[in-house]
Design a protein around this motif. Structure first.
Motif, mmCIF file in Angstrom:
data_model
loop_
_atom_site.group_PDB
_atom_site.id
_atom_site.type_symbol
_atom_site.label_atom_id
_atom_site.label_comp_id
_atom_site.label_asym_id
_atom_site.label_seq_id
_atom_site.Cartn_x
_atom_site.Cartn_y
_atom_site.Cartn_z
ATOM 1 N N LEU A 77 100.646 9.133 74.763
ATOM 2 C CA LEU A 77 99.866 8.739 75.936
ATOM 3 C C LEU A 77 100.301 7.384 76.474
ATOM 4 N N SER A 78 100.642 6.464 75.588
ATOM 5 C CA SER A 78 101.088 5.148 76.068
ATOM 6 C C SER A 78 102.432 5.254 76.792
ATOM 7 N N GLU A 80 103.460 7.997 78.439
ATOM 8 C CA GLU A 80 103.150 8.686 79.698
ATOM 9 C C GLU A 80 102.546 7.744 80.728
ATOM 10 N N GLN A 81 101.701 6.825 80.280
ATOM 11 C CA GLN A 81 100.999 5.933 81.197
ATOM 12 C C GLN A 81 101.747 4.623 81.430
ATOM 13 N N VAL A 83 102.501 2.151 79.323
ATOM 14 C CA VAL A 83 101.990 0.986 78.593
ATOM 15 C C VAL A 83 103.069 0.579 77.596
ATOM 16 N N TRP A 95 96.762 -4.717 79.131
ATOM 17 C CA TRP A 95 97.326 -3.903 78.053
ATOM 18 C C TRP A 95 96.235 -3.470 77.078
ATOM 19 N N LEU A 98 94.055 -0.767 78.675
ATOM 20 C CA LEU A 98 94.752 0.508 78.723
ATOM 21 C C LEU A 98 94.870 1.137 77.334
ATOM 22 N N ASN A 101 91.587 2.661 76.314
ATOM 23 C CA ASN A 101 91.392 3.950 76.983
ATOM 24 C C ASN A 101 92.234 5.036 76.325
ATOM 25 N N ILE A 102 93.469 4.704 76.003
ATOM 26 C CA ILE A 102 94.364 5.672 75.367
ATOM 27 C C ILE A 102 93.825 6.079 74.001
ATOM 28 N N GLN A 105 90.928 8.443 74.424
ATOM 29 C CA GLN A 105 91.388 9.784 74.788
ATOM 30 C C GLN A 105 91.916 10.518 73.564
#
Length: 117
Positions: A77-78, A80-81, A83, A95, A98, A101-102, A105
């Motif tokens: 996810l990091s 993909e986003q 980060v 950072w 984010l 949030n990751i 998820q």
């Protein structure tokens, strides 16, 4: 099969039954959550694992799988986003937000797929 022994309590003979001993394994947050779920919602599975002496092993495997999956999902996810460590140096508060949030998820996926299933 071993012979069953009994203890007299008043007018009754009570069988001396004990559960098989299980090895002590370090159980974390996800294992405890899964154990509680099994106790409340999958009672037969919980009792079968308990009486077979496999409950701790099962919970340990769930814990290890959850931790590995959390690490993998967090990395995916990091990426993909977007980060990155570069963002960490430039804008540390962004950072952190984010990454929180990751992680949330990833934990939601783990809870749905592993813990509460």
């Amino acid at each position: 099969m071993s012979e069953i022994t009994y203890t007299r309590q008043g007018d009754y003979l009570i069988p001396d039954l004990t559960l098989p001993t299980e090895p002590e394994l370090p159980l974390g947050r996800y294992a405890m959550m899964h154990r509680e779920y099994l106790e409340q919602h999958k009672r037969v599975t919980y009792l079968n694992l308990l009486t077979e002496g496999m409950l701790n092993q099962h919970l340990y495997e769930v814990e290890q799988t959850a931790l590995k999956r959390l690490e993998l999902l967090t990395k995916q996810l990091s990426m993909e986003q977007g980060v990155t460590e570069e963002l960490k140096e430039k804008a540390p508060m962004q950072w952190v937000g984010l990454m929180n949030n990751i992680r949330s998820q990833a934990e939601e996926v783990i809870l749905t797929e592993l813990i509460y299933s």
